[in-house]
Scaffold this motif. Structure first.
Motif, PDB file in Angstrom:
ATOM      1  N   MET A 134       0.264  13.338   5.363  1.00  0.00           N
ATOM      2  CA  MET A 134       0.152  13.722   3.968  1.00  0.00           C
ATOM      3  C   MET A 134      -0.947  12.884   3.316  1.00  0.00           C
ATOM      4  O   MET A 134      -1.018  11.677   3.511  1.00  0.00           O
ATOM      5  N   THR A 135      -1.771  13.531   2.557  1.00  0.00           N
ATOM      6  CA  THR A 135      -2.801  12.811   1.818  1.00  0.00           C
ATOM      7  C   THR A 135      -2.562  12.999   0.329  1.00  0.00           C
ATOM      8  O   THR A 135      -2.005  14.007  -0.110  1.00  0.00           O
ATOM      9  N   ALA A 136      -2.991  12.011  -0.401  1.00  0.00           N
ATOM     10  CA  ALA A 136      -2.836  12.060  -1.855  1.00  0.00           C
ATOM     11  C   ALA A 136      -3.654  13.202  -2.422  1.00  0.00           C
ATOM     12  O   ALA A 136      -4.743  13.510  -1.940  1.00  0.00           O
ATOM     13  N   ARG A 137      -3.119  13.825  -3.449  1.00  0.00           N
ATOM     14  CA  ARG A 137      -3.871  14.870  -4.157  1.00  0.00           C
ATOM     15  C   ARG A 137      -4.991  14.241  -4.955  1.00  0.00           C
ATOM     16  O   ARG A 137      -6.071  14.785  -5.081  1.00  0.00           O
ATOM     17  N   THR A 138      -4.668  13.094  -5.542  1.00  0.00           N
ATOM     18  CA  THR A 138      -5.656  12.340  -6.308  1.00  0.00           C
ATOM     19  C   THR A 138      -5.193  10.894  -6.374  1.00  0.00           C
ATOM     20  O   THR A 138      -4.002  10.622  -6.429  1.00  0.00           O
ATOM     21  N   ALA A 139      -6.132   9.992  -6.345  1.00  0.00           N
ATOM     22  CA  ALA A 139      -5.807   8.577  -6.514  1.00  0.00           C
ATOM     23  C   ALA A 139      -5.946   8.164  -7.975  1.00  0.00           C
ATOM     24  O   ALA A 139      -5.567   7.063  -8.356  1.00  0.00           O
ATOM     25  N   HIS A 140      -6.481   9.055  -8.788  1.00  0.00           N
ATOM     26  CA  HIS A 140      -6.752   8.731 -10.182  1.00  0.00           C
ATOM     27  C   HIS A 140      -5.469   8.643 -11.000  1.00  0.00           C
ATOM     28  O   HIS A 140      -4.613   9.523 -10.938  1.00  0.00           O
ATOM     29  N   LEU A 141      -5.348   7.578 -11.739  1.00  0.00           N
ATOM     30  CA  LEU A 141      -4.269   7.404 -12.707  1.00  0.00           C
ATOM     31  C   LEU A 141      -4.881   6.711 -13.919  1.00  0.00           C
ATOM     32  O   LEU A 141      -5.447   5.616 -13.791  1.00  0.00           O
ATOM     33  N   ASP A 142      -4.779   7.337 -15.048  1.00  0.00           N
ATOM     34  CA  ASP A 142      -5.321   6.759 -16.269  1.00  0.00           C
ATOM     35  C   ASP A 142      -4.718   5.373 -16.487  1.00  0.00           C
ATOM     36  O   ASP A 142      -3.496   5.208 -16.432  1.00  0.00           O
ATOM     37  N   GLN A 143      -5.550   4.395 -16.720  1.00  0.00           N
ATOM     38  CA  GLN A 143      -5.091   3.019 -16.844  1.00  0.00           C
ATOM     39  C   GLN A 143      -4.224   2.797 -18.075  1.00  0.00           C
ATOM     40  O   GLN A 143      -3.321   1.960 -18.057  1.00  0.00           O
ATOM     41  N   ALA A 144      -4.467   3.534 -19.134  1.00  0.00           N
ATOM     42  CA  ALA A 144      -3.611   3.408 -20.322  1.00  0.00           C
ATOM     43  C   ALA A 144      -2.198   3.907 -20.019  1.00  0.00           C
ATOM     44  O   ALA A 144      -1.202   3.312 -20.449  1.00  0.00           O
ATOM     45  N   ALA A 156      -0.829   3.953 -16.958  1.00  0.00           N
ATOM     46  CA  ALA A 156      -0.261   2.966 -16.035  1.00  0.00           C
ATOM     47  C   ALA A 156       0.238   1.731 -16.782  1.00  0.00           C
ATOM     48  O   ALA A 156       1.326   1.221 -16.501  1.00  0.00           O
ATOM     49  N   ARG A 157      -0.531   1.251 -17.742  1.00  0.00           N
ATOM     50  CA  ARG A 157      -0.113   0.076 -18.527  1.00  0.00           C
ATOM     51  C   ARG A 157       1.134   0.382 -19.346  1.00  0.00           C
ATOM     52  O   ARG A 157       2.049  -0.446 -19.439  1.00  0.00           O
ATOM     53  N   ALA A 158       1.202   1.574 -19.923  1.00  0.00           N
ATOM     54  CA  ALA A 158       2.370   1.952 -20.720  1.00  0.00           C
ATOM     55  C   ALA A 158       3.624   2.029 -19.846  1.00  0.00           C
ATOM     56  O   ALA A 158       4.683   1.503 -20.215  1.00  0.00           O
ATOM     57  N   LEU A 159       3.510   2.669 -18.693  1.00  0.00           N
ATOM     58  CA  LEU A 159       4.653   2.765 -17.788  1.00  0.00           C
ATOM     59  C   LEU A 159       5.059   1.392 -17.259  1.00  0.00           C
ATOM     60  O   LEU A 159       6.246   1.082 -17.161  1.00  0.00           O
ATOM     61  N   SER A 160       4.072   0.575 -16.925  1.00  0.00           N
ATOM     62  CA  SER A 160       4.365  -0.782 -16.441  1.00  0.00           C
ATOM     63  C   SER A 160       5.039  -1.613 -17.520  1.00  0.00           C
ATOM     64  O   SER A 160       5.953  -2.392 -17.239  1.00  0.00           O
ATOM     65  N   GLY A 161       4.594  -1.459 -18.759  1.00  0.00           N
ATOM     66  CA  GLY A 161       5.209  -2.185 -19.867  1.00  0.00           C
ATOM     67  C   GLY A 161       6.654  -1.790 -20.081  1.00  0.00           C
ATOM     68  O   GLY A 161       7.519  -2.651 -20.301  1.00  0.00           O
ATOM     69  N   HIS A 165      18.747  -1.280 -21.973  1.00  0.00           N
ATOM     70  CA  HIS A 165      17.724  -1.648 -20.994  1.00  0.00           C
ATOM     71  C   HIS A 165      17.952  -0.945 -19.658  1.00  0.00           C
ATOM     72  O   HIS A 165      16.987  -0.546 -18.989  1.00  0.00           O
ATOM     73  N   LEU A 166      19.208  -0.792 -19.257  1.00  0.00           N
ATOM     74  CA  LEU A 166      19.511  -0.072 -18.023  1.00  0.00           C
ATOM     75  C   LEU A 166      19.025   1.369 -18.117  1.00  0.00           C
ATOM     76  O   LEU A 166      18.354   1.877 -17.210  1.00  0.00           O
ATOM     77  N   ILE A 167      19.333   2.034 -19.211  1.00  0.00           N
ATOM     78  CA  ILE A 167      18.870   3.411 -19.392  1.00  0.00           C
ATOM     79  C   ILE A 167      17.340   3.454 -19.445  1.00  0.00           C
ATOM     80  O   ILE A 167      16.709   4.325 -18.839  1.00  0.00           O
ATOM     81  N   GLY A 168      16.734   2.496 -20.128  1.00  0.00           N
ATOM     82  CA  GLY A 168      15.272   2.421 -20.169  1.00  0.00           C
ATOM     83  C   GLY A 168      14.667   2.253 -18.789  1.00  0.00           C
ATOM     84  O   GLY A 168      13.629   2.850 -18.472  1.00  0.00           O
ATOM     85  N   LEU A 169      15.327   1.456 -17.939  1.00  0.00           N
ATOM     86  CA  LEU A 169      14.844   1.250 -16.577  1.00  0.00           C
ATOM     87  C   LEU A 169      14.923   2.548 -15.770  1.00  0.00           C
ATOM     88  O   LEU A 169      13.995   2.892 -15.036  1.00  0.00           O
ATOM     89  N   VAL A 170      16.010   3.275 -15.919  1.00  0.00           N
ATOM     90  CA  VAL A 170      16.154   4.553 -15.208  1.00  0.00           C
ATOM     91  C   VAL A 170      15.080   5.533 -15.682  1.00  0.00           C
ATOM     92  O   VAL A 170      14.453   6.224 -14.866  1.00  0.00           O
ATOM     93  N   VAL A 171      14.851   5.581 -16.974  1.00  0.00           N
ATOM     94  CA  VAL A 171      13.799   6.450 -17.516  1.00  0.00           C
ATOM     95  C   VAL A 171      12.436   6.023 -16.964  1.00  0.00           C
ATOM     96  O   VAL A 171      11.629   6.867 -16.546  1.00  0.00           O
ATOM     97  N   ALA A 172      12.180   4.715 -16.921  1.00  0.00           N
ATOM     98  CA  ALA A 172      10.891   4.218 -16.442  1.00  0.00           C
ATOM     99  C   ALA A 172      10.649   4.596 -14.984  1.00  0.00           C
ATOM    100  O   ALA A 172       9.570   5.098 -14.637  1.00  0.00           O
ATOM    101  N   ILE A 173      11.638   4.370 -14.117  1.00  0.00           N
ATOM    102  CA  ILE A 173      11.409   4.672 -12.705  1.00  0.00           C
ATOM    103  C   ILE A 173      11.316   6.176 -12.483  1.00  0.00           C
ATOM    104  O   ILE A 173      10.544   6.639 -11.639  1.00  0.00           O
ATOM    105  N   ASN A 174      12.057   6.959 -13.243  1.00  0.00           N
ATOM    106  CA  ASN A 174      11.916   8.407 -13.115  1.00  0.00           C
ATOM    107  C   ASN A 174      10.506   8.839 -13.486  1.00  0.00           C
ATOM    108  O   ASN A 174       9.921   9.723 -12.838  1.00  0.00           O
ATOM    109  N   ASN A 175       9.929   8.221 -14.515  1.00  0.00           N
ATOM    110  CA  ASN A 175       8.540   8.516 -14.875  1.00  0.00           C
ATOM    111  C   ASN A 175       7.594   8.138 -13.738  1.00  0.00           C
ATOM    112  O   ASN A 175       6.732   8.923 -13.357  1.00  0.00           O
ATOM    113  N   TRP A 176       7.757   6.924 -13.211  1.00  0.00           N
ATOM    114  CA  TRP A 176       6.900   6.487 -12.110  1.00  0.00           C
ATOM    115  C   TRP A 176       7.055   7.407 -10.906  1.00  0.00           C
ATOM    116  O   TRP A 176       6.061   7.774 -10.259  1.00  0.00           O
TER     117      TRP A 176
END
Length: 148
Positions: free
Chosen positions: A1-11, A13-18, A121-132
């Motif tokens: 399997m190869t990635a469709r795209t490696a591009h991820l907008d940095q803004a 990525a920073r929002a999801l990481s935050g 925070h637990l619910i926020g974490l579940v939402v965050a990982i689902n987004n990722w």
């Protein structure tokens, strides 16, 4: 399997990481946080996130037996304590939304083990990982390439 795209907008990525970092910090239990993100990633079939978070879980001292049995946590006897079980049940309910909502019994079970702030925070974490998971699966990012 190869990635469709490696591009991820940095803004993005920073929002999801935050969001992920804030939720993990507020939960205050790094080992439990990793169990939660791994379980959601299993449900979402995100190989990249599974690969990354299994390594992080080991760094936080999550027992191999828990990692081995996480996909069957409900049947794993005393491998998971009641607090972990409540968190995993909530993780599944928020991730899958089988009936279009989180059942009251699942939410109430988690609320018995987590105060209001930790529960948020637990619910926020579940939402965050689902987004990722969706960002990585949507782009077909294969496992590997993550360096702690």
């Amino acid at each position: 399997m190869t990635a469709r795209t490696a591009h991820l907008d940095q803004a993005v990525a920073r929002a999801l990481s935050g969001l992920s970092a804030a939720a993990k910090k507020g939960l205050g239990d790094p080992a439990l946080a990793e169990l939660v993100v791994i379980r959601a990633s299993q449900l979402n079939h995100c190989a990249f996130c599974l690969d990354m978070h299994l390594g992080i879980a080991r760094q936080h001292g999550v027992p191999e037996r828990q990692l081995d049995l996480l996909a069957a946590w409900e049947e794993a006897g005393d491998v998971f304590d009641e607090r972990e079980r409540a968190a995993l049940a909530l993780t599944e309910a928020v991730t899958v939304l089988t009936d279009g909502f989180v059942p009251d019994e699942v939410y109430d079970r988690a609320a018995r083990h987590f105060d209001g702030t930790a529960l948020a925070h637990l619910i926020g974490l579940v939402v965050a990982i689902n987004n990722w998971n969706r960002v990585m699966v949507g782009r077909r990012i294969p496992p590997g390439g993550y360096t702690p």
